[in-house]
Scaffold this motif. Structure first.
Motif, PDB file in Angstrom:
ATOM      1  N   LEU A   1       4.894  15.509 -21.660  1.00 22.55           N
ATOM      2  CA  LEU A   1       4.378  16.849 -21.431  1.00 22.55           C
ATOM      3  C   LEU A   1       2.860  16.819 -21.336  1.00 22.55           C
ATOM      4  CD1 LEU A   1       6.505  19.029 -23.907  1.00 22.55           C
ATOM      5  CD2 LEU A   1       6.910  18.594 -21.479  1.00 22.55           C
ATOM      6  N   SER A   2       2.321  17.755 -20.569  1.00 18.88           N
ATOM      7  CA  SER A   2       0.874  17.902 -20.491  1.00 18.88           C
ATOM      8  C   SER A   2       0.366  18.520 -21.794  1.00 18.88           C
ATOM      9  CB  SER A   2       0.504  18.806 -19.311  1.00 18.88           C
ATOM     10  OG  SER A   2       0.969  20.133 -19.544  1.00 18.88           O
ATOM     11  N   PRO A   3      -0.932  18.440 -22.055  1.00 14.32           N
ATOM     12  CA  PRO A   3      -1.452  19.046 -23.288  1.00 14.32           C
ATOM     13  C   PRO A   3      -1.138  20.534 -23.405  1.00 14.32           C
ATOM     14  CG  PRO A   3      -3.080  17.576 -22.343  1.00 14.32           C
ATOM     15  CD  PRO A   3      -1.967  17.667 -21.351  1.00 14.32           C
ATOM     16  N   SER A   4      -1.266  21.282 -22.308  1.00 12.49           N
ATOM     17  CA  SER A   4      -0.986  22.717 -22.361  1.00 12.49           C
ATOM     18  C   SER A   4       0.492  22.981 -22.606  1.00 12.49           C
ATOM     19  CB  SER A   4      -1.434  23.398 -21.069  1.00 12.49           C
ATOM     20  OG  SER A   4      -0.791  22.822 -19.938  1.00 12.49           O
ATOM     21  N   ALA A   5       1.372  22.194 -21.971  1.00  9.57           N
ATOM     22  CA  ALA A   5       2.812  22.369 -22.187  1.00  9.57           C
ATOM     23  C   ALA A   5       3.196  22.001 -23.613  1.00  9.57           C
ATOM     24  CB  ALA A   5       3.595  21.512 -21.187  1.00  9.57           C
ATOM     25  N   SER A   6       2.599  20.944 -24.144  1.00 11.56           N
ATOM     26  CA  SER A   6       2.871  20.547 -25.520  1.00 11.56           C
ATOM     27  C   SER A   6       2.431  21.628 -26.497  1.00 11.56           C
ATOM     28  CB  SER A   6       2.157  19.227 -25.831  1.00 11.56           C
ATOM     29  OG  SER A   6       2.352  18.846 -27.172  1.00 11.56           O
ATOM     30  N   GLN A   7       1.260  22.215 -26.246  1.00  8.54           N
ATOM     31  CA  GLN A   7       0.769  23.294 -27.105  1.00  8.54           C
ATOM     32  C   GLN A   7       1.679  24.502 -27.015  1.00  8.54           C
ATOM     33  OE1 GLN A   7      -2.841  22.980 -28.183  1.00  8.54           O
ATOM     34  NE2 GLN A   7      -3.059  24.945 -29.176  1.00  8.54           N
ATOM     35  N   LEU A   8       2.200  24.784 -25.835  1.00  7.94           N
ATOM     36  CA  LEU A   8       3.106  25.917 -25.645  1.00  7.94           C
ATOM     37  C   LEU A   8       4.396  25.711 -26.423  1.00  7.94           C
ATOM     38  CD1 LEU A   8       3.700  28.588 -24.174  1.00  7.94           C
ATOM     39  CD2 LEU A   8       4.656  27.241 -22.293  1.00  7.94           C
ATOM     40  N   VAL A   9       4.971  24.515 -26.332  1.00  3.60           N
ATOM     41  CA  VAL A   9       6.196  24.216 -27.075  1.00  3.60           C
ATOM     42  C   VAL A   9       5.956  24.345 -28.578  1.00  3.60           C
ATOM     43  CG1 VAL A   9       7.843  22.394 -27.664  1.00  3.60           C
ATOM     44  CG2 VAL A   9       7.177  22.740 -25.284  1.00  3.60           C
ATOM     45  N   SER A  10       4.842  23.820 -29.049  1.00  4.97           N
ATOM     46  CA  SER A  10       4.530  23.904 -30.477  1.00  4.97           C
ATOM     47  C   SER A  10       4.405  25.353 -30.927  1.00  4.97           C
ATOM     48  CB  SER A  10       3.235  23.144 -30.782  1.00  4.97           C
ATOM     49  OG  SER A  10       3.372  21.772 -30.475  1.00  4.97           O
TER      50      SER A  10
ATOM     51  N   SER B   1      -2.709  29.650 -30.317  1.00 11.06           N
ATOM     52  CA  SER B   1      -2.229  28.433 -29.660  1.00 11.06           C
ATOM     53  C   SER B   1      -1.824  28.719 -28.216  1.00 11.06           C
ATOM     54  CB  SER B   1      -1.051  27.840 -30.437  1.00 11.06           C
ATOM     55  OG  SER B   1      -1.450  27.418 -31.720  1.00 11.06           O
ATOM     56  N   PHE B   2      -1.187  29.894 -27.988  1.00  8.96           N
ATOM     57  CA  PHE B   2      -0.856  30.292 -26.621  1.00  8.96           C
ATOM     58  C   PHE B   2      -2.126  30.434 -25.782  1.00  8.96           C
ATOM     59  CE2 PHE B   2       3.297  31.849 -28.305  1.00  8.96           C
ATOM     60  CZ  PHE B   2       4.114  31.185 -27.405  1.00  8.96           C
ATOM     61  N   VAL B   3      -3.154  31.050 -26.371  1.00 10.06           N
ATOM     62  CA  VAL B   3      -4.425  31.217 -25.660  1.00 10.06           C
ATOM     63  C   VAL B   3      -5.030  29.853 -25.347  1.00 10.06           C
ATOM     64  CG1 VAL B   3      -6.774  32.122 -25.821  1.00 10.06           C
ATOM     65  CG2 VAL B   3      -4.862  33.487 -26.678  1.00 10.06           C
ATOM     66  N   GLY B   4      -4.955  28.937 -26.311  1.00 12.89           N
ATOM     67  CA  GLY B   4      -5.459  27.589 -26.078  1.00 12.89           C
ATOM     68  C   GLY B   4      -4.701  26.880 -24.968  1.00 12.89           C
ATOM     69  N   ALA B   5      -3.370  27.049 -24.960  1.00 19.67           N
ATOM     70  CA  ALA B   5      -2.570  26.442 -23.895  1.00 19.67           C
ATOM     71  C   ALA B   5      -2.937  27.025 -22.540  1.00 19.67           C
ATOM     72  CB  ALA B   5      -1.079  26.658 -24.183  1.00 19.67           C
ATOM     73  N   GLY B   6      -3.167  28.342 -22.507  1.00 20.09           N
ATOM     74  CA  GLY B   6      -3.563  28.980 -21.256  1.00 20.09           C
ATOM     75  C   GLY B   6      -4.921  28.497 -20.778  1.00 20.09           C
ATOM     76  N   LEU B   7      -5.865  28.336 -21.721  1.00 14.57           N
ATOM     77  CA  LEU B   7      -7.198  27.852 -21.361  1.00 14.57           C
ATOM     78  C   LEU B   7      -7.122  26.429 -20.803  1.00 14.57           C
ATOM     79  CD1 LEU B   7     -10.276  28.211 -21.372  1.00 14.57           C
ATOM     80  CD2 LEU B   7     -10.281  27.362 -23.733  1.00 14.57           C
ATOM     81  N   ALA B   8      -6.316  25.580 -21.441  1.00 11.36           N
ATOM     82  CA  ALA B   8      -6.165  24.207 -20.953  1.00 11.36           C
ATOM     83  C   ALA B   8      -5.559  24.183 -19.562  1.00 11.36           C
ATOM     84  CB  ALA B   8      -5.306  23.398 -21.927  1.00 11.36           C
ATOM     85  N   SER B   9      -4.613  25.102 -19.331  1.00  5.88           N
ATOM     86  CA  SER B   9      -3.982  25.160 -18.007  1.00  5.88           C
ATOM     87  C   SER B   9      -4.967  25.639 -16.946  1.00  5.88           C
ATOM     88  CB  SER B   9      -2.770  26.088 -18.060  1.00  5.88           C
ATOM     89  OG  SER B   9      -2.148  26.187 -16.799  1.00  5.88           O
ATOM     90  N   VAL B  10      -5.765  26.657 -17.271  1.00  3.68           N
ATOM     91  CA  VAL B  10      -6.748  27.185 -16.319  1.00  3.68           C
ATOM     92  C   VAL B  10      -7.796  26.139 -15.971  1.00  3.68           C
ATOM     93  CG1 VAL B  10      -8.624  28.857 -16.054  1.00  3.68           C
ATOM     94  CG2 VAL B  10      -6.421  29.597 -16.970  1.00  3.68           C
ATOM     95  N   LEU B  11      -8.193  25.360 -16.967  1.00  3.43           N
ATOM     96  CA  LEU B  11      -9.220  24.332 -16.754  1.00  3.43           C
ATOM     97  C   LEU B  11      -8.635  23.025 -16.221  1.00  3.43           C
ATOM     98  CD1 LEU B  11     -11.428  24.863 -19.938  1.00  3.43           C
ATOM     99  CD2 LEU B  11     -11.828  25.704 -17.619  1.00  3.43           C
ATOM    100  N   ASN B  12      -7.314  23.011 -15.980  1.00  7.24           N
ATOM    101  CA  ASN B  12      -6.644  21.814 -15.440  1.00  7.24           C
ATOM    102  C   ASN B  12      -6.839  20.590 -16.328  1.00  7.24           C
ATOM    103  OD1 ASN B  12      -5.615  23.062 -13.028  1.00  7.24           O
ATOM    104  ND2 ASN B  12      -7.678  22.957 -12.169  1.00  7.24           N
ATOM    105  N   ILE B  13      -6.807  20.818 -17.636  1.00  6.57           N
ATOM    106  CA  ILE B  13      -6.860  19.699 -18.579  1.00  6.57           C
ATOM    107  C   ILE B  13      -5.449  19.155 -18.726  1.00  6.57           C
ATOM    108  CG2 ILE B  13      -7.454  18.985 -20.925  1.00  6.57           C
ATOM    109  CD1 ILE B  13      -9.341  21.387 -21.058  1.00  6.57           C
TER     110      ILE B  13
END
Length: 493
Positions: free
Chosen positions: A47-56, A446-458
């Motif tokens: 999983l990507s970092p954002s997807a992993s954060q979302l699952v958590s 954590s959802f906000v963090g996952a969204g930020l990572a997704s927007v920044l393509n991390i």
């Protein structure tokens, strides 16, 4: 130490103390298995970092609805008992997910089933947390006020040992064992908890059966109730501190600030279902009545905003540390031990130096401190530390310990203020609501963090925009300072 344990055993009985110690040790030891879960999400599921954060975020949601478990346990007895049957149920929900994931490789290798099973596991753990808090509160009120602080100290000590051993062994296990084996090994502890549930007696009124004290001194030491709670080591998880708030609430209830919230006793006539409905209705009414008061609603709103407005990038940093910095599991386990020690040091500093400081000032300084500590992450990601000859491991260790210590300066006021705001009669359920609000804010953060990572393509292997993400996080840390007017002006630590 031995004399102290013997005194507690005489007051509560060995089986009760064993169950309490075991439950809190397991709550701390969860770091052993959740370290493996983090690696499973990253390496097993890719999983990507954002997807992993979302699952958590999803799997930890059951910790955000803790009042529901408290209301069910309080209002709907099972076979005439309120605590032990629910503890059996919650322990089973905690046990079988690890057995299933340990034995079935396909389920733990699929994100959907893994997320569902881990959510069920957290449901069981959160319910256990609420029930065991209620059992401790009842034990303290059962003419054993003299041992209230001692019982809490034993609980916190058990959790601290669990957290330290879990973090230490978690990294070692990941280096030498398969993920499935780790899940199976951890299931031994909830299995022991399940067997231990049958050792504690509970009569039909929901009261545990304790040995008679030959010379009870509770009436002479009752004044300890308020002060002992401040010695909480409150390391990791949110629930163990609920009894502390209950004790604080008895002192503050004398001030006449709150309206009466005593639950109405359900009528004895009518069907059992009607009695349950009336009992639940009364509990929810009392809860809403108490929570609707501005003196309760406003500070809880601040703590919620303090979590939800700051993007949580912990999963992203985990990926960065393991993939880019090449830090192994054993070292990351060690860093978590340093974090536990940081929590303890933070608790000591707060109790020793900050208890008389205004809460607004403490919380403002905490937010500023967290922003300053984020500079360590900026230095780590920008590789500035390498320019000054500072190793990555030292940066991670210092950041872990200091961040956890400073976070404790925010969590301790939350615990104390929650205790001050809980009206007598519904302390347990209302504090569970306070903790759920705090947990929900963390989950949404954590959802906000996952969204930020997704927007920044991390993503895994692509951390070019991580530095920008940390800068956004630093800016957001200052947002809660603008809402400090919600905290009672005269409140102190």
């Amino acid at each position: 130490m031995i004399a102290w344990l013997k005194q507690l055993q005489a007051a509560y009985g060995f089986s009760f103390l064993w169950l309490i110690s075991l439950v809190y040790f397991i709550q701390g030891f969860r770091s052993f298995v959740w370290t493996a879960v983090s690696y499973q999400l990253k390496d097993g599921l890719n999983l990507s970092p954002s997807a992993s954060q979302l699952v958590s975020s999803v799997v930890f949601f059951p910790w955000s609805i803790k009042p529901l478990y408290g209301i069910l346990s309080d209002c709907i007895p099972i076979l005439g008992r309120k605590r032990i049957p629910y503890l059996f149920i919650s322990t089973i929900l905690s046990l079988f997910p690890w057995l299933i994931l340990g034995l079935n490789a396909s389920l733990r290798s699929s994100s959907g089933p893994l997320m569902i099973i881990l959510t069920v596991q957290n449901l069981g753990s959160a319910m256990t947390d609420v029930v065991i808090d209620a059992m401790i509160a009842e034990a303290v009120r059962c003419e054993r006020a003299a041992f209230a602080g001692d019982l809490q100290s034993m609980s916190w000590l058990s959790m601290a040992f669990g957290g330290i051993f879990g973090s230490l062994l978690g990294g070692f296990a990941l280096t030498n064992l398969q993920i499935g084996t780790i899940f199976l090994l951890f299931s031994i502890l909830p299995a022991m908890q399940l067997l231990s549930c049958g050792l504690v007696e509970e009569d039909s009124s929901g009261v545990k059966v304790f040995p008679k004290l030959s010379n009870s001194k509770s009436s002479h030491r009752e004044d300890r109730n308020g002060s002992i709670s401040d010695s909480d080591d409150s390391s990791v998880k949110n629930s163990r501190e609920s009894t502390m708030r209950r004790k604080k609430s008895h002192k503050n209830s004398k001030k006449g600030k709150f309206i009466s919230t005593g639950s109405k006793t359900p009528q004895k006539d009518g069907s059992l279902a009607v009695q349950w409905f009336q009992s639940i209705k009364s509990a929810i009414y009392s809860l809403c009545q108490a929570f609707g008061q501005p003196i309760i609603l406003r500070p809880m709103t601040w703590f919620f905003l303090a979590n939800v407005t700051v993007p949580n990038l912990s999963s992203v940093m985990f990926y960065y540390q393991t993939e880019f910095l090449k830090l192994d599991a054993s070292f990351l386990g060690t860093s978590r031990i340093i974090g536990w020690l940081g929590l303890m040091v933070g608790t000591f500093i707060f109790n020793r130096f900050l208890k008389t400081m205004k809460l607004r000032r403490i919380l403002m300084l905490t937010q500023v401190g967290l922003a300053i500590l984020s500079l360590l992450d900026i230095a780590l990601v920008s590789r500035l530390n390498v320019s000054f000859g500072v190793s990555d491991k030292l940066m991670v260790l210092c950041g872990s310990a200091l961040a956890d210590a400073v976070n404790q300066f925010k969590f301790m006021p939350f615990l104390i203020l929650s205790g001050q705001l809980c009206p007598p009669g519904i302390e347990g359920t209302l504090f569970a609501l306070f903790m759920s609000i705090n947990n929900l804010g963390s989950t949404l953060g954590s959802f906000v963090g996952a969204g930020l990572a997704s927007v920044l393509n991390i993503s895994s292997g692509s951390f070019e925009n991580l530095l920008l993400g940390i800068f956004v996080q630093v800016i957001c840390i200052f947002i809660p300072i603008g809402f400090l007017f919600l905290i009672p002006k005269e409140s102190v630590g």
